[in-house]
Motif scaffolding. Structure first.
Motif, PDB file in Angstrom:
ATOM      1  N   GLU B 115       1.465  -9.358   2.274  1.00  0.00           N
ATOM      2  CA  GLU B 115       1.099  -9.230   0.870  1.00  0.00           C
ATOM      3  C   GLU B 115       2.134  -8.420   0.160  1.00  0.00           C
ATOM      4  OE1 GLU B 115      -3.777  -9.101   0.790  1.00  0.00           O
ATOM      5  OE2 GLU B 115      -2.585  -7.319   0.413  1.00  0.00           O
ATOM      6  N   LEU B 116       2.230  -8.676  -1.100  1.00  0.00           N
ATOM      7  CA  LEU B 116       3.107  -7.841  -1.914  1.00  0.00           C
ATOM      8  C   LEU B 116       2.246  -6.775  -2.549  1.00  0.00           C
ATOM      9  CD1 LEU B 116       5.249 -10.583  -3.631  1.00  0.00           C
ATOM     10  CD2 LEU B 116       5.889  -9.083  -1.755  1.00  0.00           C
ATOM     11  N   PHE B 126       7.835  -0.223  -7.046  1.00  0.00           N
ATOM     12  CA  PHE B 126       8.391  -1.472  -6.529  1.00  0.00           C
ATOM     13  C   PHE B 126       7.396  -2.103  -5.562  1.00  0.00           C
ATOM     14  CE2 PHE B 126       9.428   0.295  -2.417  1.00  0.00           C
ATOM     15  CZ  PHE B 126       9.706   1.616  -2.690  1.00  0.00           C
ATOM     16  N   GLU B 127       7.667  -3.293  -5.351  1.00  0.00           N
ATOM     17  CA  GLU B 127       6.758  -4.057  -4.510  1.00  0.00           C
ATOM     18  C   GLU B 127       7.261  -4.040  -3.099  1.00  0.00           C
ATOM     19  OE1 GLU B 127       5.280  -7.232  -7.881  1.00  0.00           O
ATOM     20  OE2 GLU B 127       6.379  -7.903  -6.095  1.00  0.00           O
ATOM     21  N   GLU B 128       6.348  -3.865  -2.289  1.00  0.00           N
ATOM     22  CA  GLU B 128       6.706  -3.807  -0.874  1.00  0.00           C
ATOM     23  C   GLU B 128       5.891  -4.837  -0.131  1.00  0.00           C
ATOM     24  OE1 GLU B 128       7.308   0.281   0.748  1.00  0.00           O
ATOM     25  OE2 GLU B 128       5.838  -0.556   2.147  1.00  0.00           O
ATOM     26  N   GLU B 129       6.496  -5.358   0.786  1.00  0.00           N
ATOM     27  CA  GLU B 129       5.744  -6.320   1.595  1.00  0.00           C
ATOM     28  C   GLU B 129       4.974  -5.590   2.652  1.00  0.00           C
ATOM     29  OE1 GLU B 129       8.352 -10.404   1.458  1.00  0.00           O
ATOM     30  OE2 GLU B 129       7.764  -9.476   3.355  1.00  0.00           O
ATOM     31  N   VAL B 130       3.721  -5.842   2.603  1.00  0.00           N
ATOM     32  CA  VAL B 130       2.873  -5.193   3.602  1.00  0.00           C
ATOM     33  C   VAL B 130       2.247  -6.264   4.445  1.00  0.00           C
ATOM     34  CG1 VAL B 130       0.842  -3.786   3.931  1.00  0.00           C
ATOM     35  CG2 VAL B 130       2.419  -3.273   2.075  1.00  0.00           C
ATOM     36  N   VAL B 131       2.320  -6.008   5.690  1.00  0.00           N
ATOM     37  CA  VAL B 131       1.695  -6.984   6.590  1.00  0.00           C
ATOM     38  C   VAL B 131       0.296  -6.515   6.923  1.00  0.00           C
ATOM     39  CG1 VAL B 131       1.819  -8.042   8.834  1.00  0.00           C
ATOM     40  CG2 VAL B 131       3.912  -7.632   7.545  1.00  0.00           C
ATOM     41  N   VAL B 132      -0.622  -7.353   6.598  1.00  0.00           N
ATOM     42  CA  VAL B 132      -2.014  -6.993   6.844  1.00  0.00           C
ATOM     43  C   VAL B 132      -2.484  -7.756   8.067  1.00  0.00           C
ATOM     44  CG1 VAL B 132      -4.328  -7.063   5.902  1.00  0.00           C
ATOM     45  CG2 VAL B 132      -2.375  -6.682   4.398  1.00  0.00           C
ATOM     46  N   GLN B 133      -3.132  -7.040   8.907  1.00  0.00           N
ATOM     47  CA  GLN B 133      -3.639  -7.678  10.104  1.00  0.00           C
ATOM     48  C   GLN B 133      -5.124  -7.938   9.947  1.00  0.00           C
ATOM     49  OE1 GLN B 133      -2.148  -7.735  13.358  1.00  0.00           O
ATOM     50  NE2 GLN B 133      -0.143  -6.879  12.874  1.00  0.00           N
TER      51      GLN B 133
END
Lengths: 684, 250
Positions: B115-116, B126-133
């Motif tokens: 997700e951004l 800023f937008e960061e890419e976060v990986v959601v599990q």
């Protein structure tokens, strides 16, 4: 003879007299009837017209109720209906309404009573029963009723051969119908004024209103019958309430509270249809039939396959499988079929489809195909006319409308029967017992369009398929196109089960299209079940892949036939060089499943053992993830290594890029199964 | 399907093509009995099966006295050992709505979803890419819940409501007659009523408060999404829901 004795009838006939009274009440007889003269009695049987008339009555009634005709009724009837009618309205003439009202105290069986007594009882009983039942049996059938009334008048008018109403006139048997229901060849006599008045009055009483089927005549008849049956103490006082009750009862038939009404009509019909399935063909002797049937038939062993599929957790219940088997047997008997296979079942909204994949015997197909082609050609002719007219209009207009340069893409010809996508013929029926219907061959454009849409099947072959992009055809075509796609994608067999025939032709000669035929490998030894489950390389497709063009063998759409070249030479030169179509190539036949492309990072196939608890006896089950509902099984035993890929029960959403609105799906399966088992498929 | 009448129900619902192999049936019958004893349920229902790539989930639900109360959901991979699933919550639903595709079949599998997210670091945004599990178990729970809410259907008259609140099984209910069974109005959504409060007084006047306490199927949009494809020869009717197709109610 003198007047009939107005005395109570002999006590030996209580029942018949009450019936008499009932019947006569219904008649609302309005006049006196003269007593029967013995000479007339003798005459009656001789008069052919009377007999005819009464026979007609009898036939009419027997038609209504199936009672046997009784010619002996004639003389009896005559006896019965003569009596003094206390309710006579002197205004009416006697011919038309000779029905006598018999009060309980009277029986017209005058001097001949003793002789005719037994006959009378019998005759009356039957006649009244007939009339009663006929009367009650068709309350709503007023025209019939009128004729019945009319005809019931006949014997009576004939019987009472007295005075003005007895004429030796054929037309009198059928008293002129006030309502004109009876059309006769005979001339009607000029009705006398009184007669006319009677007719008019009766007509008026018999008319029904918009609100109900009940006429005043009938209602009054009912009411009087009721009163005479019940014989209340002060009828006049109770008249109002009796009136209400009678009316109410007319519209509320008494329901038996102890027994249920027979319901479930649709299931009875279905059972009837399916019963026909179970009947054996009646030709030939018993022994011969058995021998013939034990020989090879085209019908496959559905029950065996159902057993294996059940191990896999797929399938219809065993009795439904058996019914499918009987239906296939019926199909084989009706059509010239060489091989037959139960392809599967496709679920629809209102009804489902059972699909059978068949091959006709050589040469049988051509006749039917010609018919189909003629129909399509007829349609094309019409379109051509439309275009011509459009051109004319354009010329007349002062402003020349620029002609669009768009040309529809060339129509790709469909494949011949027995090749490619049209290799097999498909028959569908909605349920076992219903007639099988043949699906038309599929055209490439239909396959191409079917790839783009998702629609539920309604269950009716002629339903239109309304979608965007528009599908060229109705539900039958859509069904056929999806069947073609499913077959091409999911018909698989273990590696080595089929092999290419030993043909000398090279692959190159056939334009790189690959081979399109295979045969069973007699040396196939079977692959252990565990290996079948482990690797997808052990399974191969045995149907041809469908190219993006919509066909199995590629056809260059720009290649024109000679005719087209002559007409469109100029255009062709302009177009040349602009479009070059690449030849489409697909994987050749008998490609292993491991070569299948992934779907969204997901393997396209899932393989399992049917039962992990007993691996030595279980079968390998392969399930398609692209077409949910497509299952294949293989057991380790080489003798049952047939893999009838059974693209089972299709329904719904085939994952396809977004398109299509709402709950549409093409035949994907219903893995969601029963009672709330759901496979949640998210769209893509 | 009630564990007690499981075989019959399976037979009736077989028209859809999905069934259970004999070994599964046998193990289900046995294990559901044990589940009922262990968890002290009033009734245990076999909810169904969710197909996964590697393995399938078999789902059962246990019902306590009050029929409409939230049920306990259990899952099993081999129809023998059952594990309880946590109850569904709204957060679960939103979380799992991003996951698409088939179930894997492994309950511990985790879906990764990037997700951004906007992250504030001091003054910068800023937008960061976060990986959601997302765990498959969670997804399973919310999917079952959604399916239930959408398509669980019960015929009118099968349950009745007492003035004290709890909803009981109507023991005198013998099923619907054929003509009634074909009408959508004889079925209700088996869930807390949503539309009932919005009905006008006139409509409510016709309802029987002890029987009509759930939403009827009649007013579902889109129309015709639940339909009756077939009448089984024995006279039972299979109702197929179009939205969540594959969901059959006998």
């Amino acid at each position: 003879m003198g007047d009939p004795p107005p005395d109570p009838e002999p006590p030996s006939q209580p029942t018949s007299s009450s019936r008499n009274s009932q019947v006569s009440e219904r008649r609302r007889s309005r006049e006196r009837t003269r007593p029967l003269v013995p000479e007339e009695l003798q005459q009656i049987p001789l008069d052919p017209q009377i007999l005819r008339g009464s026979q007609e009555v009898l036939s009419n009634q027997s038609n209504l109720r199936g009672w046997p005709q009784r010619a002996s009724l004639t003389p009896n009837e005559n006896l019965v209906f003569q009596a003094e009618d206390p309710y006579v309205n002197p205004g009416f003439s006697a011919e038309v309404q000779p029905q006598a009202y018999l009060s309980e105290g009277r029986l017209q069986a005058s001097h001949n009573a003793s002789l005719m007594l037994p006959q009378l009882q019998q005759g009356e009983g039957n006649l009244f029963q007939q009339l009663e039942s006929a009367y009650q049996g068709s309350p709503a059938d007023l025209p019939g009723q009128f004729t019945m009334y009319q005809r019931e008048d006949l014997p009576f008018s004939q019987g009472t051969q007295h005075g003005p109403y007895m004429r030796d006139d054929p037309t009198l048997q059928f008293s002129p119908s006030e309502l004109g229901f009876m059309s006769f060849n005979m001339e009607l006599p000029e009705p006398e004024p009184r007669e006319l008045a009677v007719q008019n009055a009766k007509a008026y009483l018999l008319q029904t209103s918009v609100n109900s089927d009940l006429s005043l005549y009938e209602h009054l008849a009912n009411l009087l019958t009721k009163i005479l049956n019940q014989r209340p103490e002060d009828p006049l006082f109770l008249l109002e309430s009796l009136n209400r009750t009678t009316q109410w009862e007319w519209f509320h038939p008494k329901l038996d509270t102890l027994r249920d009404d027979p319901e479930m009509q649709p299931t009875y019909e279905m059972a009837e249809r399916q019963k026909a399935l179970f009947g054996r063909s009646s030709s030939g002797e018993g022994e011969q039939e058995m021998e013939e049937e034990t020989a090879e038939t085209a019908v496959p062993n559905i029950m065996e396959k159902a057993f294996y599929f059940e191990q896999a957790g797929v399938g219809l219940s065993s009795d439904e499988s058996f019914r499918v088997f009987m239906a296939l047997k019926q199909l084989v008997e009706q059509q010239p079929i060489h091989t037959c296979r139960f392809w599967g079942k496709i679920l629809g909204l209102s009804r489902s489809y059972l699909v059978a994949e068949v091959e006709f015997r050589e040469g049988e197909e051509e006749a039917e195909e010609e018919e189909v082609e003629e129909m399509t050609e007829g349609g094309e002719g019409m379109e051509a006319h439309g275009e011509e007219e459009g051109d004319e209009d354009e010329d007349k207009a002062t402003d020349v409308i620029p002609k669009p340069t768009w040309k529809p893409p060339p129509v790709i010809p469909k494949e011949d029967s027995r090749t490619g996508t049209n290799r097999y013929l498909y028959f569908v029926c909605n349920e076992p017992g219903r007639p099988w219907m043949r699906l038309p061959h599929v055209t490439p454009i239909q396959i191409v369009q079917a790839r783009k849409i998702r629609k539920f099947f309604t269950g009716y072959l002629d339903a239109p398929v309304i979608s965007y992009p528009p599908f060229p055809g109705n539900e039958a075509n859509y069904l056929r196109a999806q069947i073609a796609r499913i077959s091409a994608a999911t018909h698989i067999s273990p590696l080595g089960f089929y092999q290419f025939g030993e043909e000398e032709g090279d692959e190159e000669e056939e334009g790189g299209a690959g081979r399109d035929s295979y045969e069973e490998n007699p040396d196939f030894e079977g692959i252990p079940v565990l290996e079948l489950v482990d690797s997808m390389a052990n399974w191969v497709h045995h149907t041809q892949h469908i190219l993006p063009q919509g066909r199995c063998t590629w056809v260059n759409p720009l290649q024109k036939t000679e005719e087209e070249e002559e007409l469109g030479e100029e255009e062709e030169k302009a177009d040349e060089g602009v479009e070059e179509v690449e030849q489409e190539v697909g994987p050749p036949l008998l490609t292993p499943l491991s070569e299948d492309a992934e779907i969204m990072h997901m393997a396209p196939w899932t393989a399992r053992l049917s039962c992990t608890l007993s691996p030595q006896y279980s079968v390998a089950v392969v399930r398609s993830n692209l077409w949910p509902g497509a299952y294949a099984y293989a057991s380790g035993n080489p003798h049952s290594a047939r893999v009838p890929q059974r693209p089972g029960h299709y329904r719904d959403e085939r994952p396809h890029g977004g398109g299509g609105a709402g709950p549409e799906g093409c035949p994907g399966a219903g893995p969601g199964g029963c009672g709330g088992r759901g496979r949640r498929r998210r769209g893509r | 399907m009630d564990a007690e009448s499981l075989l019959l129900a399976l037979e009736l619902a077989s028209g859809s093509g999905q069934g259970l192999s004999p070994d599964r049936r046998a193990s289900l019958l046995t294990s559901l009995m044990l589940v009922k004893r262990d968890y002290r349920f009033d009734r245990v229902l076999f909810w169904g099966r969710i197909l996964g790539l590697v393995a399938d989930y078999y789902i059962a639900q246990g019902v306590s006295e009050d029929q409409l109360a939230p049920r306990k959901t259990l899952y099993s991979l081999n129809c023998m050992e059952w594990s309880l699933l946590p109850p569904a919550t709204k957060e679960m639903e939103t979380q799992t709505s991003v996951v698409k595709g088939r179930f894997m079949g492994d309950p511990s599998h985790e879906y990764e979803h990037t997700e951004l997210q906007k992250v504030n670091e001091g003054e910068k945004v800023f937008e960061e890419e976060v990986v959601v599990q997302i765990k498959e178990e969670t997804r399973l729970v919310s999917v079952i819940d959604q399916i239930d809410k959408a398509v669980a259907v019960i015929p009118r008259g099968a349950l009745f409501k007492t003035p004290f609140g709890p909803i009981n099984v109507n023991r005198t209910f013998e099923g619907l007659s054929l003509s009634e069974a074909k009408k959508l109005s004889s079925y209700f959504h088996f869930r807390e009523p949503v539309e009932l409060k919005n009905k006008t007084l006139l409509e409510k006047a016709e309802l029987d408060p002890s029987l009509d306490f759930m939403d009827s199927l009649e007013h579902d949009i889109p129309k015709g999404c639940s339909d009756f494809p077939e009448v089984h020869p024995s006279g039972s009717i299979l109702e197929d829901n179009g939205q969540c197709s594959g969901n059959f109610s006998g």
